[in-house]
Design an enzyme around this catalytic site. Structure first.
Site, PDB file in Angstrom:
ATOM      1  N   GLY A  91      54.555  42.976  34.793  1.00 23.56           N
ATOM      2  CA  GLY A  91      55.191  42.441  36.002  1.00 23.56           C
ATOM      3  C   GLY A  91      54.947  43.316  37.215  1.00 23.56           C
ATOM      4  CB  ALA A  92      53.418  46.326  37.761  1.00 20.88           C
ATOM      5  N   GLY A  93      51.728  43.416  38.941  1.00 21.81           N
ATOM      6  CA  GLY A  93      50.608  42.986  39.780  1.00 21.81           C
ATOM      7  C   GLY A  93      49.243  43.385  39.259  1.00 21.81           C
ATOM      8  CG  ASP A 140      46.120  37.585  37.446  1.00 22.59           C
ATOM      9  OD1 ASP A 140      45.535  37.590  38.543  1.00 22.59           O
ATOM     10  OD2 ASP A 140      47.306  37.929  37.310  1.00 22.59           O
TER      11      ASP A 140
HETATM   12  C1  MEV Z   1      48.638  37.264  40.810  1.00 21.77           C
HETATM   13  O1  MEV Z   1      47.986  38.353  40.187  1.00 21.77           O
HETATM   14  C2  MEV Z   1      47.768  36.674  41.876  1.00 21.77           C
HETATM   15  C3  MEV Z   1      48.382  35.487  42.623  1.00 21.77           C
HETATM   16  O2  MEV Z   1      47.415  35.129  43.625  1.00 21.77           O
HETATM   17  C4  MEV Z   1      48.674  34.324  41.718  1.00 21.77           C
HETATM   18  C5  MEV Z   1      47.431  33.661  41.169  1.00 21.77           C
HETATM   19  O3  MEV Z   1      46.332  33.876  41.671  1.00 21.77           O
HETATM   20  O4  MEV Z   1      47.590  32.852  40.228  1.00 21.77           O
HETATM   21  C6  MEV Z   1      49.656  35.885  43.341  1.00 21.77           C
END
Ligand code: MEV
Length: 301
Positions: A91-93, A140
């Site tokens: 949950g940290a990107g 992702d």
């Molecule tokens: C999440 O890592 C990236 C976002 O652009 C969501 C997505 O691309 O599905 C926020």
């Protein structure tokens, strides 16, 4: 039998990528490794969390596991015990859930002798991502499968970039939990409230991404950093930044980073700072740690 899913850092274009704007992302060396072997029932265990989910679990990890097991090209699969080692904060990107999904898909493939190209692995891991994020762009899971430094456009094959000069990132973790699903839904509300302003923001981000691609290909790290700073300002306009993210970005720039921004969904999680030397990397890490947060250097791509 083991499979690897990489973490990722989005350099520019997160959120806008959900609406068809290109994004630039870098695969990380850190990720998730999973192994599968025959067992009495299909279960996914994740270390270091100590969790275990079977395909009958109604929690996200169990439902995601069911999605990739049921849709496997060789389904029905024999029961398999899967052990995953997660080296990314959740949950940290940094694409933790997608990295687990890709590692699990690869571990399943190896266990049943199914050879799949990266693009197929990414495609099957999208079913996994949908459990967590509802409306994922596909970035992702694609980066988790391919790695490298690349431009991603929703629904199209990845374009790897010819990188003139290595991109070095320091990643700072605000440790503020954030939900990608909620952040994506919040951005969708901005779009509903003011479609014209939203469209203007998308076009502005698209221009930044286009220029950043040129700067990366030209080896102009300073320019990439400035474009990242501008992207951060536009993401803040969608309320995706937090005081901690702003503090870490400001400290990184002051310590010599070429640019800094949130990465991934925002609303907490990690930020990235672009650095161009060992000295600046060390200074940025020290500046972030002095604020009481964790930081590490990542090999982008
Ligand atoms: C999440 O890592 C990236 C976002 O652009 C969501 C997505 O691309 O599905 C926020």
């Amino acid at each position: 039998m083991s499979g690897l899913g990489r973490g990722k850092a989005i350099l520019l274009g997160e959120h806008a990528v959900v609406y068809g704007v290109p994004a630039i992302a870098a695969g990380l060396r850190r990720g998730v490794v999973a192994t599968a072997r025959p067992g009495p029932q299909t279960v996914l265990r994740c270390a270091p969390w100590g969790t275990a989910h079977g395909t009958d679990s109604d929690e996200d990890l169990g439902r995601a596991l069911r999605a990739v097991v049921d849709a496997h090209p060789r389904a029905p699969l024999p029961p398999l015990e899967i052990d995953a080692t997660v080296e990314l904060p959740a949950g940290a990107g940094l694409g933790c859930s997608a990295a687990i999904g890709v590692a699990v898909v690869r571990a399943l493939d190896e266990a049943v002798g199914h050879e799949a190209p990266d693009a197929e692995v990414a495609e099957r891991a999208l079913a996994w991502e949908r459990v967590f994020h509802g409306n994922p762009s596909g970035l992702d899971n694609t980066m988790a499968a391919h790695g490298g430094i690349a431009v991603y456009v929703k629904g199209t094959p990845l374009t790897h970039l010819d990188v003139r000069k290595p991109l070095r990132l320091v990643i700072g973790n605000t440790a503020e939990p954030s939900s990608t699903k909620e952040m994506v839904a919040m951005v969708a509300r901005h779009r509903e409230r003011d479609p014209d302003q939203f469209e203007a923001n998308l076009r502005a981000i698209e221009t930044l991404v286009r220029n950043a691609r040129l700067a990366i290909e030209a080896g102009d790290v300073r320019a990439v950093g400035q474009l990242m700073d501008l992207n951060q300002a536009l993401l803040s306009a969608w309320m995706l930044s937090t005081p901690s993210i702003e503090d870490l970005c400001a400290a990184s720039r002051e310590a010599g980073a070429a640019g800094a921004k949130l990465t991934g969904a925002g609303g907490g999680g990690c930020m990235i700072a672009l650095v161009d030397s060992d000295e600046v990397a060390a200074a940025v890490i020290a500046a972030i740690e002095a604020l009481g947060f964790e930081a590490f250097e990542a090999e982008a791509g």
